[in-house]
Motif scaffolding. Structure first.
Motif, PDB file in Angstrom:
ATOM      1  N   GLU A  86     -27.792  13.816  54.604  1.00  0.00           N
ATOM      2  CA  GLU A  86     -28.843  14.745  55.015  1.00  0.00           C
ATOM      3  C   GLU A  86     -30.021  14.051  55.680  1.00  0.00           C
ATOM      4  O   GLU A  86     -30.859  14.695  56.316  1.00  0.00           O
ATOM      5  CB  GLU A  86     -29.297  15.563  53.803  1.00  0.00           C
ATOM      6  CG  GLU A  86     -28.195  16.473  53.278  1.00  0.00           C
ATOM      7  CD  GLU A  86     -28.584  17.203  52.011  1.00  0.00           C
ATOM      8  OE1 GLU A  86     -29.692  16.944  51.502  1.00  0.00           O
ATOM      9  OE2 GLU A  86     -27.781  18.041  51.530  1.00  0.00           O
ATOM     10  N   ASP A  87     -30.104  12.713  55.545  1.00  0.00           N
ATOM     11  CA  ASP A  87     -31.139  11.935  56.221  1.00  0.00           C
ATOM     12  C   ASP A  87     -30.624  11.363  57.544  1.00  0.00           C
ATOM     13  O   ASP A  87     -31.284  10.528  58.167  1.00  0.00           O
ATOM     14  CB  ASP A  87     -31.611  10.784  55.325  1.00  0.00           C
ATOM     15  CG  ASP A  87     -32.225  11.270  54.028  1.00  0.00           C
ATOM     16  OD1 ASP A  87     -32.965  12.271  54.075  1.00  0.00           O
ATOM     17  OD2 ASP A  87     -31.957  10.658  52.977  1.00  0.00           O
ATOM     18  N   ASN A  88     -29.414  11.798  57.928  1.00  0.00           N
ATOM     19  CA  ASN A  88     -28.761  11.294  59.148  1.00  0.00           C
ATOM     20  C   ASN A  88     -28.453   9.804  59.064  1.00  0.00           C
ATOM     21  O   ASN A  88     -28.517   9.082  60.071  1.00  0.00           O
ATOM     22  CB  ASN A  88     -29.605  11.597  60.388  1.00  0.00           C
ATOM     23  CG  ASN A  88     -29.681  13.082  60.682  1.00  0.00           C
ATOM     24  OD1 ASN A  88     -28.707  13.814  60.495  1.00  0.00           O
ATOM     25  ND2 ASN A  88     -30.834  13.542  61.116  1.00  0.00           N
ATOM     26  N   ASN A  89     -28.107   9.358  57.856  1.00  0.00           N
ATOM     27  CA  ASN A  89     -27.685   7.979  57.635  1.00  0.00           C
ATOM     28  C   ASN A  89     -26.229   7.937  57.174  1.00  0.00           C
ATOM     29  O   ASN A  89     -25.717   8.889  56.573  1.00  0.00           O
ATOM     30  CB  ASN A  89     -28.572   7.304  56.576  1.00  0.00           C
ATOM     31  CG  ASN A  89     -29.967   7.043  57.090  1.00  0.00           C
ATOM     32  OD1 ASN A  89     -30.147   6.637  58.239  1.00  0.00           O
ATOM     33  ND2 ASN A  89     -30.979   7.272  56.251  1.00  0.00           N
ATOM     34  N   LEU A  90     -25.600   6.820  57.436  1.00  0.00           N
ATOM     35  CA  LEU A  90     -24.200   6.621  57.065  1.00  0.00           C
ATOM     36  C   LEU A  90     -24.012   6.642  55.556  1.00  0.00           C
ATOM     37  O   LEU A  90     -24.821   6.091  54.805  1.00  0.00           O
ATOM     38  CB  LEU A  90     -23.730   5.275  57.620  1.00  0.00           C
ATOM     39  CG  LEU A  90     -22.336   4.796  57.215  1.00  0.00           C
ATOM     40  CD1 LEU A  90     -21.271   5.621  57.940  1.00  0.00           C
ATOM     41  CD2 LEU A  90     -22.171   3.310  57.553  1.00  0.00           C
ATOM     42  N   ASN A  91     -22.923   7.265  55.107  1.00  0.00           N
ATOM     43  CA  ASN A  91     -22.514   7.168  53.717  1.00  0.00           C
ATOM     44  C   ASN A  91     -20.998   7.218  53.648  1.00  0.00           C
ATOM     45  O   ASN A  91     -20.329   7.471  54.659  1.00  0.00           O
ATOM     46  CB  ASN A  91     -23.139   8.280  52.862  1.00  0.00           C
ATOM     47  CG  ASN A  91     -23.565   7.755  51.503  1.00  0.00           C
ATOM     48  OD1 ASN A  91     -23.032   6.759  51.021  1.00  0.00           O
ATOM     49  ND2 ASN A  91     -24.525   8.423  50.879  1.00  0.00           N
ATOM     50  N   PHE A  92     -20.467   6.974  52.447  1.00  0.00           N
ATOM     51  CA  PHE A  92     -19.025   6.877  52.281  1.00  0.00           C
ATOM     52  C   PHE A  92     -18.527   7.854  51.226  1.00  0.00           C
ATOM     53  O   PHE A  92     -19.124   7.976  50.149  1.00  0.00           O
ATOM     54  CB  PHE A  92     -18.629   5.450  51.873  1.00  0.00           C
ATOM     55  CG  PHE A  92     -19.019   4.402  52.875  1.00  0.00           C
ATOM     56  CD1 PHE A  92     -18.228   4.167  53.991  1.00  0.00           C
ATOM     57  CD2 PHE A  92     -20.181   3.668  52.715  1.00  0.00           C
ATOM     58  CE1 PHE A  92     -18.586   3.206  54.923  1.00  0.00           C
ATOM     59  CE2 PHE A  92     -20.552   2.704  53.639  1.00  0.00           C
ATOM     60  CZ  PHE A  92     -19.748   2.479  54.754  1.00  0.00           C
ATOM     61  N   ALA A  93     -17.433   8.513  51.552  1.00  0.00           N
ATOM     62  CA  ALA A  93     -16.791   9.435  50.611  1.00  0.00           C
ATOM     63  C   ALA A  93     -15.482   8.818  50.120  1.00  0.00           C
ATOM     64  O   ALA A  93     -14.786   8.138  50.874  1.00  0.00           O
ATOM     65  CB  ALA A  93     -16.496  10.765  51.300  1.00  0.00           C
TER      66      ALA A  93
END
Length: 217
Positions: A86-93
């Protein structure tokens, strides 16, 4: 491992390279699954992810890994992919795969939602042993543009044995088929350009097969 032994000499050559990675970008051609997904309320990305991961299993070369300096063949792998939070940053699922299409998609969607909601970077390998961490395929999707090529961040080229797959923007609807930019990075000791071709064919075949099986159910 019988098939690997037929190319062990190739592996022994490439493992000595500072950068043994093969990177190929191509235009993937496959049945247009978007109408199928729309009719059934299935998110296209997660449907395609299901097809990609199940296709990879059919090509031995993408199942080889290096653990404790020995080549092994994994039997299964973790479901995982990148998201933008939601902050327009990369994350991993990360999630446990299922062979059932709808259960797979439910787990994949849930994992994606959790990663999107997390401001903290999720380390999907944090709770895994070094051996368990080999059971992986790195997946990323950039749907905003027609990706021409990609260079993935590499901690150490010589020890990178997990394939990285990426795809970009789907083509506009134009009949029964669709295209997308698709990229494969893998250890050249395991994978040649030919095997990327085989994987591309396997993905298209898997998409067609899943659609046909569901339509006939």
């Amino acid at each position: 491992m019988k098939n690997f032994e037929l190319r062990r000499d190739r592996y022994e050559v490439f493992r000595q390279f500072d950068n043994p990675l093969l990177n190929i970008s191509l235009t993937l051609e496959l049945p247009d699954f978007r109408p199928f997904c729309k009719q059934r309320g299935l998110p296209p990305f997660h449907f395609f992810l299901y097809c990609v991961l199940s296709a990879i299993e059919t090509v031995d070369n993408f199942m080889y890994r290096v653990h404790e300096d020995q080549v092994i063949k994994i039997d299964d792998f973790i479901g995982s992919f990148t998201v933008i939070n939601e902050d327009n940053n990369l994350n991993f699922a990360r999630f446990t795969r299922s062979t059932d299409l709808r259960e797979f998609i439910a787990r994949s969607v849930r994992a994606g939602q959790e990663a999107k909601a997390s401001r903290a970077l999720i380390n999907t390998n944090a709770d895994l042993t070094p051996r368990q961490a080999r059971d992986n395929i790195y997946i990323t999707c950039m749907p905003w543009f027609e990706m021409r090529a990609i260079e993935h961040p590499i901690f150490c080229h010589r020890s990178t044995d997990i394939p990285s797959l990426a795809w970009g923007k789907f083509s506009a609807p134009a009949g029964d088929t669709m295209t997308m930019p698709f990229s494969v990075q893998a250890h050249h000791g395991f994978v040649d350009g030919y095997h990327v071709h085989v994987l591309a064919q396997a993905i298209a075949s898997r998409v067609a097969a899943v659609m046909a099986a569901d339509a006939g159910a």
